[in-house]
Design an enzyme around this catalytic site. Structure first.
Site, PDB file in Angstrom:
ATOM      1  N   ASP A  80      -2.880 -18.461   0.524  1.00 29.14           N
ATOM      2  CA  ASP A  80      -3.891 -19.126  -0.317  1.00 29.14           C
ATOM      3  C   ASP A  80      -4.609 -20.230   0.465  1.00 29.14           C
ATOM      4  OD1 ASP A  80      -1.439 -20.430  -0.336  1.00 29.14           O
ATOM      5  OD2 ASP A  80      -1.413 -20.853  -2.492  1.00 29.14           O
ATOM      6  N   TYR A  87       0.825  -1.213   0.000  1.00 22.96           N
ATOM      7  CA  TYR A  87       0.000   0.000   0.000  1.00 22.96           C
ATOM      8  C   TYR A  87       0.857   1.260   0.000  1.00 22.96           C
ATOM      9  CZ  TYR A  87      -4.635  -2.004   0.934  1.00 22.96           C
ATOM     10  OH  TYR A  87      -5.834  -2.656   0.839  1.00 22.96           O
TER      11      TYR A  87
HETATM   12  C1  IPM Z   1     -10.394  -1.032   4.071  1.00 19.68           C
HETATM   13  C2  IPM Z   1     -10.553  -0.456   2.686  1.00 19.68           C
HETATM   14  C3  IPM Z   1      -9.347   0.406   2.320  1.00 19.68           C
HETATM   15  C4  IPM Z   1      -8.127  -0.489   2.321  1.00 19.68           C
HETATM   16  C5  IPM Z   1      -9.472   1.151   0.982  1.00 19.68           C
HETATM   17  C6  IPM Z   1     -10.719   1.970   0.897  1.00 19.68           C
HETATM   18  C7  IPM Z   1      -8.253   2.009   0.719  1.00 19.68           C
HETATM   19  O1  IPM Z   1     -10.756  -1.453   1.729  1.00 19.68           O
HETATM   20  O2  IPM Z   1     -10.317  -0.254   5.034  1.00 19.68           O
HETATM   21  O3  IPM Z   1     -10.385  -2.254   4.203  1.00 19.68           O
HETATM   22  O4  IPM Z   1      -7.841  -1.150   1.308  1.00 19.68           O
HETATM   23  O5  IPM Z   1      -7.445  -0.540   3.351  1.00 19.68           O
END
Ligand code: IPM
Ligand code: NAD
Ligand code: MN
Length: 345
Positions: A216, A139
């Site tokens: 998985d 991320y």
């Molecule tokens: C979550 C959501 C977020 C993530 C998105 C909206 C960025 O899916 O809080 O699980 O992927 O963390």
């Protein structure tokens, strides 16, 4: 002392469920003598619309000063092609507040068992927690999008893994004392490091059993034998996917709260679901995920165990009375559901 709670209602069903959560908080606070003030701030799409940014400066500084933060949901189709997306605000606040430990409990409500797509015997005894690393991994690595190629970098340091691993083991100490660490160490370097650090941390917690599971096969076990899990700990992306998979077990996303903690700053509480644009503005969203997030806040940020228990018991009782929103197969509106929960406090 008066506690300051910063609220980020956000987009879609966000404002509807935030109102529900705050109504319940107000009713509980009156019963337990909890003294608080609300500081509502623009965030997500609402931040973009009002201030030109999904995490406006004033929102971030208020959040940093808060005793706790309640977030409802952000995002929506309106921003799909926008240069800045609401989701960037969500990632930015997690990073800025160092909210590395995302706790997503999964339990089955007796009165909702029939909603689970799994057979009753598979669902019996399901009670686990997903501990998701929230400020690292793919991320937050470099993202490059070229015309004919793209690259996302997955980075983890041993320190980042160690601190989330310790949270998982501490969580397990108060539960059934089993940590399942999930990785993809047969392929990924980050996962090889993940597994090594998990083994090291396990030595600090001799009362807790550690097992490793490839992601998985973990996805498969979550359907074939979910009752065997106690605490799952995993990296950011796997945790995102597995927690949505887990949310199917109770039968709806609409009852799933979460907490995100840093080392020592304010924690943030939010439903795991999104802004549900398909039902926004109709007054039919399930407010339980938000209401249970308020309960987690009372317990984990303010040590108000009685208040948290009171909310959770009232939610159980409301379901037992057969009061259900549409996602649960009923016809109660957000308001009716909220009022029934308040009446059951
Ligand atoms: C979550 C959501 C977020 C993530 C998105 C909206 C960025 O899916 O809080 O699980 O992927 O963390
Ligand atoms: P979603 O979670 O918003 O909705 C998925 C499905 O679940 C929809 O059918 C929706 O109606 C239903 N649902 C979700 N919450 C509900 C509730 N409380 N009551 C009744 N039904 C509910 O996921 P999506 O549609 O993939 O995403 C919509 C937007 O939300 C996207 O912009 C996404 O990025 C964003 N999102 C935000 C968060 C967050 O704010 N933390 C989390 C996930 C997705
Ligand atoms: Mn998600």
């Amino acid at each position: 002392m008066t506690k300051t709670i910063v609220t980020l209602a956000g987009d879609g069903i966000g404002p509807e469920i935030m109102t529900a959560g705050l109504d319940v908080l107000q009713a509980v606070a009156a019963k337990i003598g909890f003294d608080y003030q609300i500081d509502a701030k623009p965030f997500g799409g609402a931040g973009i619309d009002e201030k030109g940014h999904p995490l406006p400066e004033e929102t971030l500084s208020a959040a940093k000063e808060a005793d706790a933060i309640l977030l409802a949901a952000i995002g929506g189709p309106k921003y799909d092609t926008a240069p800045v997306r609401p989701e960037q605000g969500l990632l930015a606040i997690r990073k800025a507040l160092n909210l590395f430990a995302n706790i997503r409990p999964v339990k089955i409500f007796e009165a909702l068992k029939h909603l689970s797509p799994l057979k009753a015997e598979k669902i019996a005894g399901v009670d686990f927690v997903v501990v998701r690393e929230l400020t690292g991994g793919i991320y937050f690595g470099e993202h490059t999008l070229n015309r004919d190629s793209a690259r996302d970098v997955n980075d983890y340091t041993a320190d980042e893994i160690r601190r989330i691993m310790r949270r998982a083991f501490q969580t397990a100490q108060n539960r059934r004392k089993l940590v399942t660490s999930i990785d993809k160490q047969n392929v990924l370097a980050t996962s090889k490091l993940w597994r090594k650090v998990a083994d090291e941390v396990a030595e600090e917690f001799p009362d807790v059993t550690l097992e490793h599971q490839l992601v998985d096969s973990a996805a498969m076990i979550m359907i074939t034998n979910p009752a065997r899990f106690d605490v799952l700990v995993t990296e950011n992306l796997f945790g995102d996917i597995l927690s949505d998979e887990a949310s199917v077990l109770p039968g709806t996303l609409g009852v799933m709260p979460s907490a995100s903690h840093s080392e020592d700053g304010p924690s943030l509480y939010e439903p795991i679901h999104g802004s549900a644009p398909d039902i926004a503005g109709q007054g039919i969203a399930n407010p339980v995920s938000m209401i249970l997030s308020v309960a987690m806040m009372l317990r984990e940020s303010f040590d108000e165990t009685a208040g948290a228990d009171m909310i959770e018991t009232a939610v159980d009782k409301t379901f037992e009375q057969g009061i259900f929103t549409r996602d649960l197969g009923g016809s109660a509106t957000t308001r009716e559901m909220t009022e029934a929960i308040i009446a059951n406090l």
